[in-house]
Write a protein that holds these residues in place. Structure first.
Motif, PDB file in Angstrom:
ATOM      1  N   GLN A  13       0.844  -1.198   0.000  1.00 15.60           N
ATOM      2  CA  GLN A  13       0.000   0.000   0.000  1.00 15.60           C
ATOM      3  C   GLN A  13       0.881   1.251   0.000  1.00 15.60           C
ATOM      4  OE1 GLN A  13      -3.488  -0.219   0.023  1.00 15.60           O
ATOM      5  NE2 GLN A  13      -3.060  -2.386  -0.313  1.00 15.60           N
ATOM      6  N   ASP A  14       0.267   2.409  -0.201  1.00 14.32           N
ATOM      7  CA  ASP A  14       0.989   3.686  -0.222  1.00 14.32           C
ATOM      8  C   ASP A  14       1.854   3.870   1.026  1.00 14.32           C
ATOM      9  OD1 ASP A  14      -0.356   4.203  -2.597  1.00 14.32           O
ATOM     10  OD2 ASP A  14      -1.663   5.741  -1.751  1.00 14.32           O
ATOM     11  N   GLU A  15       1.278   3.597   2.186  1.00 15.76           N
ATOM     12  CA  GLU A  15       2.001   3.800   3.444  1.00 15.76           C
ATOM     13  C   GLU A  15       3.203   2.863   3.563  1.00 15.76           C
ATOM     14  OE1 GLU A  15       2.911   6.032   6.569  1.00 15.76           O
ATOM     15  OE2 GLU A  15       1.241   6.413   5.207  1.00 15.76           O
ATOM     16  N   ASP A  16       3.084   1.638   3.064  1.00 13.74           N
ATOM     17  CA  ASP A  16       4.215   0.704   3.063  1.00 13.74           C
ATOM     18  C   ASP A  16       5.351   1.269   2.211  1.00 13.74           C
ATOM     19  OD1 ASP A  16       2.703  -1.213   4.534  1.00 13.74           O
ATOM     20  OD2 ASP A  16       1.820  -1.934   2.655  1.00 13.74           O
ATOM     21  N   LEU A  17       4.993   1.778   1.042  1.00 14.15           N
ATOM     22  CA  LEU A  17       5.989   2.350   0.130  1.00 14.15           C
ATOM     23  C   LEU A  17       6.685   3.539   0.788  1.00 14.15           C
ATOM     24  CD1 LEU A  17       7.154   2.026  -2.724  1.00 14.15           C
ATOM     25  CD2 LEU A  17       5.344   3.536  -3.544  1.00 14.15           C
ATOM     26  N   ARG A  18       5.908   4.377   1.442  1.00 18.39           N
ATOM     27  CA  ARG A  18       6.468   5.532   2.163  1.00 18.39           C
ATOM     28  C   ARG A  18       7.465   5.059   3.220  1.00 18.39           C
ATOM     29  NH1 ARG A  18       5.165  10.755   3.117  1.00 18.39           N
ATOM     30  NH2 ARG A  18       3.232  10.634   1.922  1.00 18.39           N
TER      31      ARG A  18
END
Length: 110
Positions: A13-18
């Motif tokens: 997810q976006d937060e994982d990538l961040r």
């Protein structure tokens, strides 16, 4: 600097990538690209970091690492090129008429 990350697991997810990039410096944005029709991940995304030095270090250290069983590819994002042949679509004339739209076809014809 804008960073392209590919071969991601479809569960990322976006937060994982961040979070993958946060230890290298300030992440101004992180986005997984999703399919328009299904909403599912397409397996790649973009990360934007404010510091170019930190971005280059993140690229060098994260490229080729294994995340959730997949070897990710990390590189500097290239500017998006124009879509070739867009103006030469068989469904558009040079004056912008949309021949794939029956209403515009009928208006022009009658």
């Amino acid at each position: 600097m804008n960073i392209y990350v590919s071969n991601l697991s479809f569960t990322i997810q976006d937060e994982d990538l961040r979070n993958f990039f946060a230890s290298y410096g300030e992440v101004t944005s992180a986005q997984i690209i999703n399919d328009r029709e299904t909403g599912s991940s397409r397996g790649f995304g973009f990360v934007e970091m404010s510091d170019e030095t930190a971005s280059k270090k993140a690229i060098a250290e994260l490229d080729g690492t294994v995340v959730e069983g997949r070897t990710i590819n990390v590189s500097e994002a290239k500017p998006k090129a124009g879509r070739p042949g867009r103006s030469n679509s068989p469904f558009r004339s040079n004056n912008g008429d949309n021949y794939n739209n029956p209403k515009s076809y009928n208006e022009n014809r009658y």
